[in-house]
Design a protein around this motif. Structure first.
Motif, mmCIF file in Angstrom:
data_model
loop_
_atom_site.group_PDB
_atom_site.id
_atom_site.type_symbol
_atom_site.label_atom_id
_atom_site.label_comp_id
_atom_site.label_asym_id
_atom_site.label_seq_id
_atom_site.Cartn_x
_atom_site.Cartn_y
_atom_site.Cartn_z
ATOM 1 N N LEU A 167 9.087 16.994 11.262
ATOM 2 C CA LEU A 167 10.049 17.030 10.158
ATOM 3 C C LEU A 167 9.866 15.819 9.255
ATOM 4 O O LEU A 167 9.891 15.924 8.015
ATOM 5 C CB LEU A 167 11.472 17.063 10.719
ATOM 6 C CG LEU A 167 12.599 17.105 9.681
ATOM 7 C CD1 LEU A 167 12.486 18.331 8.788
ATOM 8 C CD2 LEU A 167 13.964 17.068 10.371
ATOM 9 N N LYS A 168 9.660 14.676 9.872
ATOM 10 C CA LYS A 168 9.405 13.461 9.102
ATOM 11 C C LYS A 168 8.144 13.615 8.246
ATOM 12 O O LYS A 168 8.121 13.227 7.063
ATOM 13 C CB LYS A 168 9.259 12.280 10.063
ATOM 14 C CG LYS A 168 8.837 10.979 9.420
ATOM 15 C CD LYS A 168 8.573 9.920 10.492
ATOM 16 C CE LYS A 168 7.896 8.691 9.902
ATOM 17 N NZ LYS A 168 7.538 7.706 10.952
ATOM 18 N N ALA A 169 7.088 14.185 8.849
ATOM 19 C CA ALA A 169 5.829 14.369 8.117
ATOM 20 C C ALA A 169 5.997 15.351 6.966
ATOM 21 O O ALA A 169 5.482 15.124 5.859
ATOM 22 C CB ALA A 169 4.736 14.851 9.069
ATOM 23 N N THR A 170 6.732 16.443 7.200
ATOM 24 C CA THR A 170 6.966 17.427 6.140
ATOM 25 C C THR A 170 7.736 16.809 4.988
ATOM 26 O O THR A 170 7.402 17.009 3.811
ATOM 27 C CB THR A 170 7.739 18.632 6.695
ATOM 28 O OG1 THR A 170 6.963 19.270 7.712
ATOM 29 C CG2 THR A 170 8.034 19.650 5.600
ATOM 30 N N ALA A 171 8.773 16.045 5.325
ATOM 31 C CA ALA A 171 9.559 15.389 4.277
ATOM 32 C C ALA A 171 8.696 14.413 3.484
ATOM 33 O O ALA A 171 8.816 14.323 2.250
ATOM 34 C CB ALA A 171 10.745 14.671 4.905
ATOM 35 N N SER A 172 7.818 13.697 4.193
ATOM 36 C CA SER A 172 6.941 12.747 3.517
ATOM 37 C C SER A 172 5.995 13.453 2.551
ATOM 38 O O SER A 172 5.751 12.969 1.433
ATOM 39 C CB SER A 172 6.141 11.965 4.558
ATOM 40 O OG SER A 172 5.252 11.063 3.946
ATOM 41 N N GLU A 173 5.475 14.605 2.962
ATOM 42 C CA GLU A 173 4.579 15.368 2.091
ATOM 43 C C GLU A 173 5.266 15.781 0.797
ATOM 44 O O GLU A 173 4.633 15.877 -0.262
ATOM 45 C CB GLU A 173 4.083 16.613 2.827
ATOM 46 C CG GLU A 173 3.108 16.316 3.956
ATOM 47 C CD GLU A 173 2.789 17.550 4.773
ATOM 48 O OE1 GLU A 173 3.287 18.640 4.407
ATOM 49 O OE2 GLU A 173 2.056 17.440 5.774
ATOM 50 N N HIS A 174 6.565 16.020 0.880
ATOM 51 C CA HIS A 174 7.324 16.451 -0.298
ATOM 52 C C HIS A 174 8.084 15.286 -0.942
ATOM 53 O O HIS A 174 8.930 15.506 -1.809
ATOM 54 C CB HIS A 174 8.285 17.568 0.093
ATOM 55 C CG HIS A 174 7.590 18.839 0.514
ATOM 56 N ND1 HIS A 174 7.145 19.780 -0.391
ATOM 57 C CD2 HIS A 174 7.228 19.296 1.742
ATOM 58 C CE1 HIS A 174 6.565 20.775 0.253
ATOM 59 N NE2 HIS A 174 6.598 20.509 1.553
ATOM 60 N N ILE A 175 7.765 14.067 -0.492
ATOM 61 C CA ILE A 175 8.352 12.833 -1.034
ATOM 62 C C ILE A 175 9.877 12.885 -0.943
ATOM 63 O O ILE A 175 10.597 12.624 -1.925
ATOM 64 C CB ILE A 175 7.873 12.557 -2.481
ATOM 65 C CG1 ILE A 175 6.381 12.875 -2.632
ATOM 66 C CG2 ILE A 175 8.126 11.099 -2.857
ATOM 67 C CD1 ILE A 175 5.867 12.697 -4.033
#
Length: 484
Positions: free
Chosen positions: A274-282
């Motif tokens: 979830l953290k990685a997905t959020a990071s990808e979408h800034i």
């Protein structure tokens, strides 16, 4: 109305889901590419530990509603729904979910579809995965055939997975296809008829629901663990604090149990994904990041507690550890807090002997330098301290007086708050340390003399215990025959 279902993957999610769907009356075939696993299942042997699963599988195999196969192409033909239930571990070197197994299944299933089929992702996957599954399957689809995708996240707790499936808080599925939605409603109609909520959403919403739910529960555990640290300093009792705030219906009592941190197959990888997905979408995900950091630091806090209970150092100490799995009632050691803690103890010179009721197969590989005891007494014998790391119900049924008799120094560090302090001390333990409560000075029952610490053989039974000749002989027999 019965639905013809295929499930690809006979791991934890796939096997439990398959058995439960068969129990609901559907025609289910579970598929795997591991011959040993399918052979075991066809002979009634479960590849995972889950209470009640062997009986559920056996009953539905006899009814003819559940079968197992290695032949994916033949098994998916004629199926109205094919569930993808393979692993999605963290990708090596990143926080992202590794989706190669999910996509491989989509590639293998699509060419063998011979009628409209719903390709259902049961595996936990990041938002956007089902759209990619659709693109992969479309490339591989046989001419003239049609399908639709659906996201159907699982909400199963290891140790109570059958109960969670058959009596769910909710069932969630997401799809853009009315035909697919109709099939999904037929699949879960028996649960809906019993009053359980079936929530139909968009694909992306269903994907986010799963990660959002797991991350929220992980945050809740990290929160109560930090409250426990505060309680220890100010003299409060975290169990009573948790009970007090849990009575608030806006908060609820679940997942407010302080302990050594969260682990297992879901929370660690799902919070990271979830953290990685959020990071990808800034998109900032500060609360989840804080929970991950707090959980990583939890092992050090627990180690310090153990070390303090051992007089300031664990070097040369013999420690009995109860529990290797990440939680009780499962044999799953994936990212278990016990593993990291035991490794830290070994690095500081402790000698560890562990007991776990499930006898996890992974223990020897993950912790090759520790002793594995076959019984609680086998772990406790000659130990300088007993550390409770997993909340197994079996541990609460142990004879604490007998355990303390076998220890060189009767000290208990209960990192799960399983026991009542007075009962522990009355059983002969000179020191009891728990989570979220200030440790009081040593107290000894009248007539219970403190034993010299670090004696490497079992000392005489304290004078407050009366043992007849038969019990003494029985103890000698246990010591001679204990398998470690």
């Amino acid at each position: 109305m019965s639905v013809r279902i295929a499930i690809v993957g006979t791991g934890y999610v796939g096997l439990v889901s398959g058995a439960c769907l068969a129990e609901l009356g559907h025609d289910v075939i579970c598929i795997d590419n591991d011959p040993a696993k399918i052979d075991a299942l066809n002979n009634g042997r479960m590849p995972i530990y889950e209470p009640g699963l062997d009986e559920l599988v056996s009953r539905n195999v006899k009814r003819g509603t559940l079968r197992f196969s290695l032949d994916l192409p033949a098994s998916v033909k004629g199926r109205e729904a094919v569930f993808i239930a393979v692993g999605t571990p963290s990708h090596p070197g990143t926080d992202r979910a590794d989706l190669r197994y999910v996509m491989a299944v989509a590639e293998q299933v699509a060419p063998n579809i011979d009628a409209f089929t719903v390709l259902v992702t049961k595996s936990t996957v990041p938002v956007g995965t089902n759209r990619e599954v659709q693109r992969v399957a479309e490339r591989c689809l046989a001419p003239g055939q049609s399908f639709a995708v659906a996201s159907n996240p699982e909400f199963l707790r290891e140790g109570s997975a059958i109960e969670d499936f058959m009596h769910p808080d909710r069932v969630v599925f997401g799809t853009d296809s009315e035909a697919a939605a109709a099939i999904m409603r037929r699949i879960y109609a028996p649960l809906a008829q019993n009053g359980y909520e079936v929530l139909a959403t968009e694909i992306e919403t269903a994907e986010v629901i799963k990660y959002a739910a797991n991350a929220f529960l992980a945050v809740k555990i990290s929160y109560i663990n930090e409250i426990a640290d505060l309680c220890e300093v100010v003299g409060a009792d975290v169990d009573r604090v948790a009970a007090g705030i849990g009575l608030d219906r806006r908060i609820g009592a679940a997942f407010l149990k302080a302990g050594p941190g969260w682990g297992g197959s879901c929370f660690p990888k799902d919070t990271r994904a979830l953290k990685a997905t959020a990071s990808e979408h800034i998109v900032p995900m500060r609360i989840v990041e804080a929970a991950i950091e707090a959980n990583a630091n939890r092992k050090t806090v627990m180690f310090d507690k153990i070390e303090a209970a051992c007089g300031g150092s664990v070097a040369g100490r013999r420690l009995a550890v109860f529990g290797l799995t990440f939680k009780g009632q499962t044999d799953d050691m994936r990212e278990s807090p016990s593993v990291g803690l035991i490794q830290m103890l070994e690095q500081r010179g402790a000698k560890v002997r562990a007991y776990d009721p499930s006898r996890p197969a992974e223990a020897a590989r993950m912790l090759p330098n520790i002793g594995i005891a076959a019984t609680p007494i086998g772990a406790a014998r000659s130990a300088d301290a007993l550390v409770i790391l997993t909340d197994w119900k079996d541990f609460t049924e142990c004879n604490l007086g007998e355990l303390s008799d076998y220890m060189a120094d009767p000290v208990m560090v209960d990192l799960r708050n399983l026991f009542d302090e007075d009962a522990v001390r009355e059983s002969g333990f000179r020191q009891y340390v728990r989570i979220g409560r200030k440790t009081v000075g040593e107290r000894r029952a009248p007539g219970n003399e403190r034993r010299a610490p670090r004696t490497r053989v079992p000392l005489a039974v304290p004078s407050r215990h009366v043992h007849d000749k038969a019990r003494a002989e029985a103890r000698s027999t246990v010591e001679a025959s204990e398998a470690v």
